[in-house]
Design a protein around this motif. Structure first.
Motif, mmCIF file in Angstrom:
data_model
loop_
_atom_site.group_PDB
_atom_site.id
_atom_site.type_symbol
_atom_site.label_atom_id
_atom_site.label_comp_id
_atom_site.label_asym_id
_atom_site.label_seq_id
_atom_site.Cartn_x
_atom_site.Cartn_y
_atom_site.Cartn_z
ATOM 1 N N SER A 324 0.869 -1.178 0.000
ATOM 2 C CA SER A 324 0.000 0.000 0.000
ATOM 3 C C SER A 324 0.901 1.221 0.000
ATOM 4 C CB SER A 324 -0.905 -0.002 1.239
ATOM 5 O OG SER A 324 -0.149 0.304 2.393
ATOM 6 N N LYS A 325 0.301 2.398 0.053
ATOM 7 C CA LYS A 325 1.104 3.620 0.074
ATOM 8 C C LYS A 325 1.917 3.741 1.364
ATOM 9 C CE LYS A 325 -2.760 6.425 1.795
ATOM 10 N NZ LYS A 325 -3.613 7.611 1.519
ATOM 11 N N GLU A 326 1.522 2.973 2.384
ATOM 12 C CA GLU A 326 2.268 2.976 3.643
ATOM 13 C C GLU A 326 3.388 1.943 3.648
ATOM 14 O OE1 GLU A 326 -1.643 2.299 5.666
ATOM 15 O OE2 GLU A 326 -0.735 3.623 7.155
ATOM 16 N N GLY A 327 3.479 1.136 2.586
ATOM 17 C CA GLY A 327 4.413 0.022 2.547
ATOM 18 C C GLY A 327 3.644 -1.279 2.627
ATOM 19 N N GLU A 328 4.290 -2.334 3.066
ATOM 20 C CA GLU A 328 3.606 -3.619 3.221
ATOM 21 C C GLU A 328 2.820 -3.619 4.532
ATOM 22 O OE1 GLU A 328 5.341 -7.396 1.685
ATOM 23 O OE2 GLU A 328 7.216 -6.285 1.933
ATOM 24 N N VAL A 329 1.548 -3.932 4.432
ATOM 25 C CA VAL A 329 0.672 -3.847 5.601
ATOM 26 C C VAL A 329 -0.263 -5.045 5.679
ATOM 27 C CG1 VAL A 329 0.678 -1.320 5.582
ATOM 28 C CG2 VAL A 329 -1.112 -2.544 4.351
ATOM 29 N N LEU A 330 -0.765 -5.271 6.883
ATOM 30 C CA LEU A 330 -1.917 -6.145 7.098
ATOM 31 C C LEU A 330 -3.141 -5.256 7.247
ATOM 32 C CD1 LEU A 330 -0.725 -8.730 9.795
ATOM 33 C CD2 LEU A 330 -1.081 -9.159 7.364
ATOM 34 N N GLU A 331 -4.264 -5.701 6.745
ATOM 35 C CA GLU A 331 -5.519 -4.950 6.915
ATOM 36 C C GLU A 331 -6.469 -5.791 7.756
ATOM 37 O OE1 GLU A 331 -7.922 -2.714 3.622
ATOM 38 O OE2 GLU A 331 -8.928 -4.651 3.978
ATOM 39 N N PHE A 332 -7.108 -5.136 8.727
ATOM 40 C CA PHE A 332 -8.058 -5.863 9.561
ATOM 41 C C PHE A 332 -9.219 -4.947 9.933
ATOM 42 C CE2 PHE A 332 -4.645 -4.156 12.147
ATOM 43 C CZ PHE A 332 -5.291 -3.492 13.172
ATOM 44 N N VAL A 333 -10.305 -5.550 10.387
ATOM 45 C CA VAL A 333 -11.510 -4.816 10.751
ATOM 46 C C VAL A 333 -11.865 -5.124 12.200
ATOM 47 C CG1 VAL A 333 -13.068 -6.659 9.968
ATOM 48 C CG2 VAL A 333 -13.909 -4.296 10.083
ATOM 49 N N ILE A 334 -12.360 -4.110 12.901
ATOM 50 C CA ILE A 334 -12.814 -4.326 14.280
ATOM 51 C C ILE A 334 -14.158 -5.045 14.234
ATOM 52 C CG2 ILE A 334 -13.485 -3.223 16.439
ATOM 53 C CD1 ILE A 334 -11.751 -0.848 15.686
ATOM 54 N N THR A 335 -14.209 -6.223 14.826
ATOM 55 C CA THR A 335 -15.471 -6.977 14.849
ATOM 56 C C THR A 335 -16.215 -6.833 16.173
ATOM 57 O OG1 THR A 335 -14.270 -8.952 15.585
ATOM 58 C CG2 THR A 335 -14.625 -8.686 13.209
ATOM 59 N N GLU A 336 -15.474 -6.490 17.233
ATOM 60 C CA GLU A 336 -16.127 -6.363 18.546
ATOM 61 C C GLU A 336 -15.256 -5.555 19.494
ATOM 62 O OE1 GLU A 336 -17.458 -9.266 22.269
ATOM 63 O OE2 GLU A 336 -17.189 -10.129 20.260
ATOM 64 N N LYS A 337 -15.872 -4.588 20.182
ATOM 65 C CA LYS A 337 -15.216 -3.937 21.321
ATOM 66 C C LYS A 337 -15.514 -4.814 22.541
ATOM 67 C CE LYS A 337 -13.922 0.139 19.486
ATOM 68 N NZ LYS A 337 -14.526 1.388 19.992
ATOM 69 N N VAL A 338 -14.499 -5.252 23.234
ATOM 70 C CA VAL A 338 -14.717 -6.224 24.310
ATOM 71 C C VAL A 338 -15.508 -5.593 25.454
ATOM 72 C CG1 VAL A 338 -12.651 -7.529 23.731
ATOM 73 C CG2 VAL A 338 -12.503 -5.705 25.432
ATOM 74 N N LYS A 339 -16.287 -6.418 26.137
ATOM 75 C CA LYS A 339 -17.077 -5.940 27.271
ATOM 76 C C LYS A 339 -16.182 -5.566 28.436
ATOM 77 C CE LYS A 339 -21.266 -8.645 26.325
ATOM 78 N NZ LYS A 339 -22.161 -9.697 26.845
ATOM 79 N N TYR A 340 -15.174 -6.423 28.677
ATOM 80 C CA TYR A 340 -14.268 -6.185 29.795
ATOM 81 C C TYR A 340 -12.858 -6.043 29.249
ATOM 82 C CZ TYR A 340 -11.566 -6.963 34.054
ATOM 83 O OH TYR A 340 -10.683 -6.841 35.092
ATOM 84 N N GLN A 341 -12.268 -4.872 29.426
ATOM 85 C CA GLN A 341 -10.921 -4.624 28.919
ATOM 86 C C GLN A 341 -9.918 -5.253 29.888
ATOM 87 O OE1 GLN A 341 -10.442 -0.434 28.167
ATOM 88 N NE2 GLN A 341 -12.175 -0.351 26.768
#
Length: 689
Positions: A324-341
């Motif tokens: 990508s324009k940032e270089g080599e990257v992994l792309e991921f998506v947030i599927t859940e904000k955890v209930k208890y951090q």
């Protein structure tokens, strides 16, 4: 639905174990020694580490809890096998633990650490009495009497029902948080401070619903299994089984994310993010092989590093390593904000996580996790915020608060009170200033209650500044330790960590006599961090005693600071101008008006007497305020006259308050004007009337 006869193999084993333990009621020290020497120390370290001075004795439920604090079936069975041998048990070793309430590994002893040794010893003996009463079927009256004693012991409450359920699950229902939630779903409500009679009524109500088929269960064990299945908290199969569980080729990873670069809280579920495979200097990140292995569909635990040090989100990789324009990257998506951090301190106590790459302290950005390790983290993070972090811990039950309904409210108008609340919400930092006795600290706590909507003192901390108070006391410093010196965190630092653990709650730090301390010295780097727009992890900075640049700190958004400042003492240095810019200031005045009069009237003082003393006090304050060398900051506050609990004679109460509190104060402020002091004295004593 299967019943306990062909499913719940732990039931007869647990009952016999309880009977075997009862034989050690008078040999508790021997029991403790047998358990500690027969089991691997990794299973029993918590028994002594839970207290600086662990007791010689042990209670039976802490012994049973050794099984029920573990999540893996293989580990539970290993413990049961040892118990079967050392206690010469005839029951078969369990092959399932479905419907067994889990204990939080951090809270799996039944005696508390921060109480006196005498109280702890008495608590342990009460637990033995409860076991004796239940095993020997001594009847509801005797069982109820000891149960009501035990449930009031520190750290017990609903845990008493969990213990009874382990022993006789067909007779007693566990009221752990999962079961309480499911009971609530079926219209059965459990109050927080429940006695044995209430407990029996709840079980009767559930049995009635089971009989009428209103609940899809045959018994309390079915009900508990259903509650844990709904919550996702179940005993995990052993490692050999779970390694084969995901047949779809899904891989699992742990990502260390710096909050100064990417703050998870600023993004929503569904938002995409990328992570570069190379650092700032173009070097491959450690451990690079995981960047190469990751592919779309793999699961990711997002952990925010210092200063947050918490699991924040579950994610899914959407694109493997690509340019990508940032270089080599992994792309991921947030599927859940955890209930208890889940904080690092809790993660590292989990035996499964402790053996993972991040748990072992391996350096890097992306780590591989086994399915078992991933599930262990998800289980910990799936619990409710703070109060449900332990399925067996008592749920706080705070009284609600509303200014209108407060019978002990401050002597100010509602509009003025709510104005102060709004100022604190807006600026996050406020200083309540005024003459001695205007109720600054009293009002500060009421403001906190109003914002929370409840009288939750657990979320309030208070400190008083003085000339010797330091940065080391407040934030962080070097203190003596057993082997030399070590960095110790101060009260405000720890308070902020507590607030970080519960981002949905509000926390209030009250500083009494804020102008008596050396502000620049005490606050240090905090001067910037307390600004309302700097309350984010991206503004985190290294503290004076940070051991590395990675150790940073910031003040979270849910922390509010209330300072209290006495304006009478002019010997104090002026507040630092930098601090003044970061606080809003609100001046409180003496309130000898109708609210104050009503207060005195409620405590038995006559109307004529009340009007007389209020007239005198207002006249004195007007005179003080008009004096150039005194001014409003040295008026007499109403708090001098709120100690009315023991009024026997009104005249004596008034005269004692004058002689031993008010007049000595006036003599101090009028030290160079004897004539003014005598004039004020004559007004207060009625000699000028």
């Amino acid at each position: 639905m299967a019943t306990y006869k062909d499913k719940y193999t732990w039931v007869p084993f647990f009952h016999e174990l309880a009977e075997k333990l009862l034989a050690y009621k008078e040999r508790q020290e021997e029991l403790k020694d047998v358990v500690l020497t027969s089991l691997d120390p990794s299973y029993t370290n918590h028994i002594n580490s839970s207290s600086k001075f662990p007791p010689k004795d042990i209670d039976p439920f802490t012994v049973m809890g050794i099984i029920n604090r573990l999540t893996l079936i293989s580990k539970k069975t290993e413990i049961c096998t040892v118990f079967k041998r050392i206690f010469n048990m005839s029951s078969d070793t369990p092959v399932d633990y479905e419907g067994v309430p889990q204990l939080n590994p951090q809270k799996s002893v039944y005696y508390w650490s921060d109480i006196t040794s005498e109280e702890r010893e008495a608590n342990i003996q009460n637990l033995w009495k409860l076991l004796d009463a239940v095993i020997n079927n001594k009847g509801d009256k005797e069982i109820g009497e000891i149960y009501d004693i035990v449930k009031e012991q520190k750290g017990i409450r609903f845990r008493a029902t969990i213990a009874l359920y382990w022993i006789k699950p067909k007779t007693y229902l566990s009221l752990d948080s999962n079961n309480r939630q499911l009971l609530n779903h079926y219209g059965i409500y459990v109050k927080n401070n429940m006695d044995y009679a209430d407990y029996l009524n709840i079980m009767d109500e559930l049995n009635t619903k089971i009989y009428n088929r209103e609940v899809p269960c045959d018994n309390f064990i079915d009900f508990t299994a259903l509650a844990y299945e709904d919550s996702g908290i179940v005993a995990e199969p052993d490692a050999d089984v779970v390694a084969k569980a995901p047949h779809d080729g899904t891989q699992y990873f742990w990502l260390n994310d710096s909050p100064t670069l990417w703050d998870v809280d600023e993004y929503n579920v569904g938002d995409k993010q990328t992570y570069t495979a190379y650092g700032d200097k173009g070097k491959k990140r450690r451990i690079f092989k995981y960047f190469e292995k990751a592919k779309a569909g793999d699961k990711l635990i997002c952990y925010e590093t210092t200063p947050v040090k918490r699991v924040k989100a579950l994610c899914e990789i959407t694109k493997g390593l690509h340019k990508s324009k940032e270089g080599e990257v992994l792309e991921f998506v947030i599927t859940e904000k955890v209930k208890y951090q889940v904080p690092w301190s809790e993660l590292i106590q989990n035996e499964v996580f402790r053996n993972s790459e991040p748990g072992k302290g391996v350096q890097g950005s992306l780590f591989g996790l086994s399915y078992e390790e991933y599930q262990a983290i998800v289980e910990m993070a799936s619990k409710e915020e703070r109060t449900s972090s332990s399925s067996d811990s008592p749920q706080p039950d705070y009284d609600t608060y509303d200014f209108d309904k407060d019978r002990d409210k401050p002597f100010i108008d509602k509009d003025e009170f709510l104005h102060i609340v709004e100022l604190l919400k807006r600026f996050k930092n406020i200083i309540l200033q005024g003459a001695p006795g205007v109720g600054k600290t009293f009002l500060a706590r009421k403001v906190a209650y109003q914002m929370m909507g409840e009288q939750n003192d657990a979320n309030i901390a208070m400190v008083q500044f003085h000339q010797s108070y330091s940065y080391e006391d407040f934030i962080q410093g070097i203190r003596p330790a057993k082997d030399g010196f070590e960095v110790k965190n101060g009260i405000f630092y720890e308070f902020c960590q507590k607030a970080l653990a519960a981002p949905k709650e509000q926390f209030f730090f009250i500083i009494d006599e804020i102008n008596r301390g050396n502000i620049s010295k005490i606050f240090g780097e905090l001067m910037m961090l307390i600004e309302p727009d700097k309350r984010k992890s991206k503004y985190a900075i290294s503290l004076t005693y940070s051991e590395s640049s990675d150790e940073t700190f910031y003040v979270p958004e849910n922390v509010y600071i209330i300072g209290c400042m006495n304006t009478a003492d002019r010997s104090l240095a002026q507040l630092d101008y930098a601090l003044r810019r970061r606080f809003s200031f609100y001046t409180l005045e003496p309130e000898f008006k109708q609210t104050f009069k009503d207060f005195l009237s409620e405590h038995g003082l006559h109307k004529e007497f009340i009007n007389t003393i209020c007239l005198r006090l207002n006249k004195v304050n007007d005179l003080i305020a008009s004096e150039e060398l005194l001014g409003p900051g040295k008026m007499i506050g109403h708090s001098y006259f709120t100690d009315v609990a023991h009024i026997a004679e009104a005249d004596k109460w008034w005269q004692d308050t004058l002689d031993y509190q008010v007049l000595p104060y006036l003599r101090d402020v009028c030290f160079d004007d004897e004539g003014l002091y005598h004039q004020l004295e004559r007004i207060l004593t009625g000699k000028e009337e």
